[in-house]
Design a protein around this motif. Structure first.
Motif, PDB file in Angstrom:
ATOM      1  N   MET A 102       0.840  -1.177   0.000  1.00  0.00           N
ATOM      2  CA  MET A 102       0.000   0.000   0.000  1.00  0.00           C
ATOM      3  C   MET A 102       0.879   1.232   0.000  1.00  0.00           C
ATOM      4  O   MET A 102       1.975   1.230   0.528  1.00  0.00           O
ATOM      5  CB  MET A 102      -0.920  -0.019   1.206  1.00  0.00           C
ATOM      6  N   ALA A 103       0.376   2.250  -0.615  1.00  0.00           N
ATOM      7  CA  ALA A 103       1.031   3.557  -0.636  1.00  0.00           C
ATOM      8  C   ALA A 103      -0.066   4.586  -0.802  1.00  0.00           C
ATOM      9  O   ALA A 103      -1.190   4.250  -1.145  1.00  0.00           O
ATOM     10  CB  ALA A 103       2.020   3.639  -1.798  1.00  0.00           C
ATOM     11  N   ARG A 104       0.261   5.823  -0.522  1.00  0.00           N
ATOM     12  CA  ARG A 104      -0.726   6.870  -0.769  1.00  0.00           C
ATOM     13  C   ARG A 104      -0.029   8.132  -1.214  1.00  0.00           C
ATOM     14  O   ARG A 104       1.105   8.397  -0.831  1.00  0.00           O
ATOM     15  CB  ARG A 104      -1.628   7.104   0.445  1.00  0.00           C
ATOM     16  N   GLU A 105      -0.703   8.874  -2.087  1.00  0.00           N
ATOM     17  CA  GLU A 105      -0.220  10.161  -2.548  1.00  0.00           C
ATOM     18  C   GLU A 105      -0.695  11.209  -1.558  1.00  0.00           C
ATOM     19  O   GLU A 105      -1.879  11.280  -1.250  1.00  0.00           O
ATOM     20  CB  GLU A 105      -0.771  10.456  -3.936  1.00  0.00           C
TER      21      GLU A 105
ATOM     22  N   ILE B 184       7.150  11.281  21.529  1.00  0.00           N
ATOM     23  CA  ILE B 184       6.678  12.121  20.429  1.00  0.00           C
ATOM     24  C   ILE B 184       6.333  11.196  19.273  1.00  0.00           C
ATOM     25  O   ILE B 184       7.155  10.392  18.839  1.00  0.00           O
ATOM     26  CB  ILE B 184       7.751  13.139  20.005  1.00  0.00           C
ATOM     27  N   TYR B 185       5.104  11.306  18.761  1.00  0.00           N
ATOM     28  CA  TYR B 185       4.646  10.472  17.659  1.00  0.00           C
ATOM     29  C   TYR B 185       4.608  11.299  16.380  1.00  0.00           C
ATOM     30  O   TYR B 185       3.857  12.265  16.278  1.00  0.00           O
ATOM     31  CB  TYR B 185       3.267   9.899  17.974  1.00  0.00           C
ATOM     32  N   VAL B 186       5.425  10.918  15.410  1.00  0.00           N
ATOM     33  CA  VAL B 186       5.533  11.632  14.147  1.00  0.00           C
ATOM     34  C   VAL B 186       4.666  10.920  13.103  1.00  0.00           C
ATOM     35  O   VAL B 186       4.724   9.698  12.953  1.00  0.00           O
ATOM     36  CB  VAL B 186       7.005  11.680  13.676  1.00  0.00           C
ATOM     37  N   CYS B 187       3.866  11.698  12.375  1.00  0.00           N
ATOM     38  CA  CYS B 187       2.988  11.145  11.337  1.00  0.00           C
ATOM     39  C   CYS B 187       3.827  10.529  10.225  1.00  0.00           C
ATOM     40  O   CYS B 187       4.762  11.139   9.723  1.00  0.00           O
ATOM     41  CB  CYS B 187       2.102  12.255  10.769  1.00  0.00           C
ATOM     42  N   GLN B 188       3.485   9.320   9.829  1.00  0.00           N
ATOM     43  CA  GLN B 188       4.126   8.667   8.690  1.00  0.00           C
ATOM     44  C   GLN B 188       3.136   8.373   7.574  1.00  0.00           C
ATOM     45  O   GLN B 188       3.530   8.062   6.465  1.00  0.00           O
ATOM     46  CB  GLN B 188       4.817   7.378   9.120  1.00  0.00           C
ATOM     47  N   CYS B 189       1.824   8.490   7.872  1.00  0.00           N
ATOM     48  CA  CYS B 189       0.821   8.194   6.841  1.00  0.00           C
ATOM     49  C   CYS B 189       0.566   9.399   5.944  1.00  0.00           C
ATOM     50  O   CYS B 189       0.063   9.253   4.838  1.00  0.00           O
ATOM     51  CB  CYS B 189      -0.489   7.731   7.477  1.00  0.00           C
ATOM     52  N   GLY B 190       0.889  10.610   6.413  1.00  0.00           N
ATOM     53  CA  GLY B 190       0.685  11.814   5.628  1.00  0.00           C
ATOM     54  C   GLY B 190      -0.704  12.415   5.741  1.00  0.00           C
ATOM     55  O   GLY B 190      -1.009  13.391   5.078  1.00  0.00           O
TER      56      GLY B 190
ATOM     57  N   ASP C 139      -7.085  -0.833   6.419  1.00  0.00           N
ATOM     58  CA  ASP C 139      -7.503  -1.884   5.491  1.00  0.00           C
ATOM     59  C   ASP C 139      -7.003  -1.650   4.064  1.00  0.00           C
ATOM     60  O   ASP C 139      -7.498  -2.255   3.122  1.00  0.00           O
ATOM     61  CB  ASP C 139      -9.020  -2.035   5.500  1.00  0.00           C
ATOM     62  N   GLU C 140      -5.979  -0.804   3.890  1.00  0.00           N
ATOM     63  CA  GLU C 140      -5.397  -0.626   2.566  1.00  0.00           C
ATOM     64  C   GLU C 140      -4.698  -1.913   2.143  1.00  0.00           C
ATOM     65  O   GLU C 140      -4.045  -2.577   2.947  1.00  0.00           O
ATOM     66  CB  GLU C 140      -4.381   0.522   2.576  1.00  0.00           C
ATOM     67  N   ALA C 141      -4.844  -2.255   0.883  1.00  0.00           N
ATOM     68  CA  ALA C 141      -4.251  -3.481   0.355  1.00  0.00           C
ATOM     69  C   ALA C 141      -2.804  -3.249  -0.066  1.00  0.00           C
ATOM     70  O   ALA C 141      -2.454  -2.173  -0.560  1.00  0.00           O
ATOM     71  CB  ALA C 141      -5.059  -3.975  -0.844  1.00  0.00           C
ATOM     72  N   ASP C 142      -1.961  -4.241   0.136  1.00  0.00           N
ATOM     73  CA  ASP C 142      -0.577  -4.171  -0.309  1.00  0.00           C
ATOM     74  C   ASP C 142      -0.541  -4.038  -1.831  1.00  0.00           C
ATOM     75  O   ASP C 142      -1.351  -4.634  -2.539  1.00  0.00           O
ATOM     76  CB  ASP C 142       0.193  -5.425   0.097  1.00  0.00           C
TER      77      ASP C 142
END
Length: 78
Positions: A1-4, A26-32, A49-52
């Motif tokens: 999975m990836a996202r723009e 400290i929690y840094v956002c990685q999903c964007g 539930d994003e698919a690989d």
């Protein structure tokens, strides 16, 4: 999975002790998708539930919006 994801910041974020959670981390956002970037706000739960192998786009980087699958991420310098 990836996202723009669209990023508009042009410099680094400075984090300090005020950014620590109740557990002292400290929690840094990685999903964007966080509205409190660079800090995590839990928006990544929308990606559970994003698919690989699939690339997704969330309109306006809104985790509550209906995501769509895209063919590929297009980079500005391509």
């Amino acid at each position: 999975m990836a996202r723009e994801v669209t990023h508009e910041e042009r410099g680094p974020a400075v984090l300090d002790d005020d950014d620590k959670g109740d557990d002292g981390l400290i929690y840094v956002c990685q999903c964007g998708l966080s509205d409190t970037k660079p800090l995590c706000d839990g928006s990544h739960n929308a990606t559970a539930d994003e698919a690989d192998g699939v690339v997704y786009k969330y309109p306006d980087d809104d985790p509550e919006a209906e995501r769509r699958e895209i063919d590929e991420i297009v980079y500005a310098d391509e």
